[in-house]
Design an enzyme around this catalytic site. Structure first.
Site, PDB file in Angstrom:
ATOM      1  N   LYS A 177      25.878  -5.039  -1.576  1.00  0.00           N
ATOM      2  CA  LYS A 177      27.350  -4.992  -1.625  1.00  0.00           C
ATOM      3  C   LYS A 177      27.923  -4.294  -0.405  1.00  0.00           C
ATOM      4  O   LYS A 177      29.116  -4.067  -0.318  1.00  0.00           O
ATOM      5  CB  LYS A 177      27.803  -4.236  -2.882  1.00  0.00           C
ATOM      6  CG  LYS A 177      27.312  -4.840  -4.173  1.00  0.00           C
ATOM      7  CD  LYS A 177      27.839  -4.009  -5.349  1.00  0.00           C
ATOM      8  CE  LYS A 177      27.208  -4.432  -6.666  1.00  0.00           C
ATOM      9  NZ  LYS A 177      27.464  -3.454  -7.730  1.00  0.00           N
ATOM     10  N   ARG A 213       0.804  -1.224   0.000  1.00  0.00           N
ATOM     11  CA  ARG A 213       0.000   0.000   0.000  1.00  0.00           C
ATOM     12  C   ARG A 213       0.836   1.273   0.000  1.00  0.00           C
ATOM     13  O   ARG A 213       0.592   2.192  -0.782  1.00  0.00           O
ATOM     14  CB  ARG A 213      -0.875   0.078   1.270  1.00  0.00           C
ATOM     15  CG  ARG A 213      -2.198  -0.565   1.184  1.00  0.00           C
ATOM     16  CD  ARG A 213      -2.602  -1.024   2.567  1.00  0.00           C
ATOM     17  NE  ARG A 213      -1.672  -2.071   2.967  1.00  0.00           N
ATOM     18  CZ  ARG A 213      -1.832  -3.345   2.641  1.00  0.00           C
ATOM     19  NH1 ARG A 213      -2.882  -3.732   2.016  1.00  0.00           N
ATOM     20  NH2 ARG A 213      -0.934  -4.255   2.975  1.00  0.00           N
ATOM     21  N   THR A 214       1.782   1.342   0.922  1.00  0.00           N
ATOM     22  CA  THR A 214       2.504   2.610   1.082  1.00  0.00           C
ATOM     23  C   THR A 214       3.266   2.936  -0.195  1.00  0.00           C
ATOM     24  O   THR A 214       3.163   4.033  -0.737  1.00  0.00           O
ATOM     25  CB  THR A 214       3.453   2.529   2.292  1.00  0.00           C
ATOM     26  OG1 THR A 214       2.680   2.169   3.433  1.00  0.00           O
ATOM     27  CG2 THR A 214       4.143   3.857   2.545  1.00  0.00           C
ATOM     28  N   HIS A 219       5.459   6.351  11.413  1.00  0.00           N
ATOM     29  CA  HIS A 219       4.931   6.176  10.053  1.00  0.00           C
ATOM     30  C   HIS A 219       3.933   7.315   9.823  1.00  0.00           C
ATOM     31  O   HIS A 219       2.729   7.110   9.756  1.00  0.00           O
ATOM     32  CB  HIS A 219       4.269   4.793   9.963  1.00  0.00           C
ATOM     33  CG  HIS A 219       3.923   4.338   8.589  1.00  0.00           C
ATOM     34  ND1 HIS A 219       4.016   5.139   7.473  1.00  0.00           N
ATOM     35  CD2 HIS A 219       3.462   3.134   8.150  1.00  0.00           C
ATOM     36  CE1 HIS A 219       3.634   4.429   6.416  1.00  0.00           C
ATOM     37  NE2 HIS A 219       3.286   3.225   6.791  1.00  0.00           N
ATOM     38  N   ARG A 231      11.609   3.757   3.518  1.00  0.00           N
ATOM     39  CA  ARG A 231      11.166   2.801   4.552  1.00  0.00           C
ATOM     40  C   ARG A 231      12.362   1.943   4.901  1.00  0.00           C
ATOM     41  O   ARG A 231      13.074   1.446   4.025  1.00  0.00           O
ATOM     42  CB  ARG A 231      10.031   1.920   4.037  1.00  0.00           C
ATOM     43  CG  ARG A 231       9.747   0.771   4.991  1.00  0.00           C
ATOM     44  CD  ARG A 231       8.496   0.018   4.679  1.00  0.00           C
ATOM     45  NE  ARG A 231       7.314   0.808   4.989  1.00  0.00           N
ATOM     46  CZ  ARG A 231       6.072   0.319   4.914  1.00  0.00           C
ATOM     47  NH1 ARG A 231       5.867  -0.924   4.540  1.00  0.00           N
ATOM     48  NH2 ARG A 231       5.044   1.077   5.208  1.00  0.00           N
TER      49      ARG A 231
HETATM   50  C1  NCD Z   1       1.906  -0.805   8.331  1.00  0.00           C
HETATM   51  C2  NCD Z   1       3.405  -0.648   8.476  1.00  0.00           C
HETATM   52  O1  NCD Z   1       4.152  -0.916   7.535  1.00  0.00           O
HETATM   53  O2  NCD Z   1       3.794  -0.218   9.554  1.00  0.00           O
HETATM   54  N1  NCD Z   1       1.520  -1.043   7.004  1.00  0.00           N
HETATM   55  C3  NCD Z   1       1.205   0.034   6.230  1.00  0.00           C
HETATM   56  O3  NCD Z   1       2.038   0.851   5.923  1.00  0.00           O
HETATM   57  N2  NCD Z   1      -0.092   0.186   5.904  1.00  0.00           N
HETATM   58  C4  NCD Z   1       1.300  -1.753   9.289  1.00  0.00           C
HETATM   59  C5  NCD Z   1       1.801  -3.163   9.363  1.00  0.00           C
HETATM   60  O4  NCD Z   1       2.702  -3.581   8.616  1.00  0.00           O
HETATM   61  O5  NCD Z   1       1.264  -3.900  10.190  1.00  0.00           O
END
Ligand code: NCD
Length: 314
Positions: free
Chosen positions: A82, A53-54, A131, A103
């Protein structure tokens, strides 16, 4: 910190949050009005952890603003394999892109990386840390379904490792919200987060529980989270709590009829599929809201708008 990095929701004031949410609503109503706003803009995607999703909603958002993305791809196919450091990787990719989305499995990675780059950097999840863009779409969905003031919310599941929970809890201290945290004892909010929340919200708006039962009837919103299995140092510890919190139709029999159930997704088994068809379920709508909210955020950050950001104490 530069005003145009977005690292944690602690840096967001109520005014900044409302600016983003109002603009996201405008975009949602007429996306074509901003379809060419960022032609020629390239967003760099650096995902060192899995994401559906993100990552896809950032990509969709950038393309719907007329721009495009350059994607580092999986860690296995990048120079990280590497032995390249994160500081070097971000310094290289900032030369290719106008903004970066990062991320990373390590808490604090986004703060560190932001110190090496001049283009805006957005934290799309740093380990068990923060997040903030998920928080913005969570707040957008809460505002649409229940309103942000005079809100009673239950936040349930893995409160220790869940970064979406940490970011949401901090952001909600800007509003008149009663927050109930429900988890097994071993997955309670980190004590430093509880301390911070008490500091920011005079203590009256925060309560911790080990069972949903006692608070469920009072809730306007129930925000359910997945147990973050990948962050447990010991699989046995995960097995002790796996499956402990599940919501099904029987659970919701005691809920307020207006209750909205949210989840950042992906879910494992925390919410039974039978809830999906009920009027309580808003988690797919929540995921879809990621696009207009990230369009609004990207437009404001890439246009160097001073209304969001501010100093972070991270
Ligand atoms: C979340 C995350 O990555 O922290 N997912 C997301 O971005 N919607 C929640 C999760 O992974 O449980």
């Amino acid at each position: 910190m530069r005003h145009d990095h977005l690292i944690t929701s602690k840096q967001l004031s109520r005014g900044a949050i409302e600016t983003v949410l109002d603009y996201a609503a405008e975009i949602d109503a007429d996306p074509s009005a901003v379809a060419d706003r960022h032609a020629d803009t390239l967003l760099g995607l650096l995902f060192f952890e899995p994401s559906t999703r993100t990552k896809m909603s950032f990509e969709t958002a950038m393309k719907r603003l007329g721009g495009d993305v350059v994607d580092m791809g999986s860690v296995d196919s990048s120079s990280v394999k590497k032995g390249e450091t994160l500081a070097d990787t971000v310094r290289v990719i900032e030369g290719y892109a106008d903004g970066l989305v990062l991320r990373h499995p390590k808490q604090g990675a986004a703060t560190m990386a932001s110190e090496f780059v001049d283009v805006p950097l957005v934290n799309a999840g740093d380990g068990a840390g923060h997040h903030p863009t998920q928080t913005m779409l969570d707040l957008y969905t809460i505002r649409e379904n229940a309103g942000l003031d005079d809100l009673t919310i239950g936040i349930m599941g893995d409160l220790k490792y869940g970064r979406t929970v940490h970011s949401l809890a901090y952001a909600l201290t800007n509003f008149d919200a009663q927050q109930h945290f429900i988890s097994p004892e071993s997955l309670q909010l980190p004590r430093e987060v509880v301390y911070d929340l008490h500091q920011q919200q005079d203590g009256t708006g925060i309560k911790e529980h080990d069972s949903l039962e006692e608070v469920l009837p009072s809730l306007d919103v129930l925000y359910v989270t997945r147990i973050q299995r990948e962050r447990f140092p010991d699989e046995n510890e995960y097995q002790k709590v796996a499956g402990e919190y599940q919501i099904d139709a029987d659970t919701l029999a005691a809920a307020n009829d207006e209750l909205t159930v949210l989840h950042p997704l992906p879910r494992v088994d925390e919410i039974a599929p039978e809830i999906d068809e009920t009027h309580h379920a808003a988690y797919f709508e929540q995921a879809h809201n990621g696009v207009p909210v990230r369009m609004a955020l990207l437009d404001l950050l890439l246009s160097d708008d001073k209304r969001i950001g501010g100093d972070s104490d991270e």
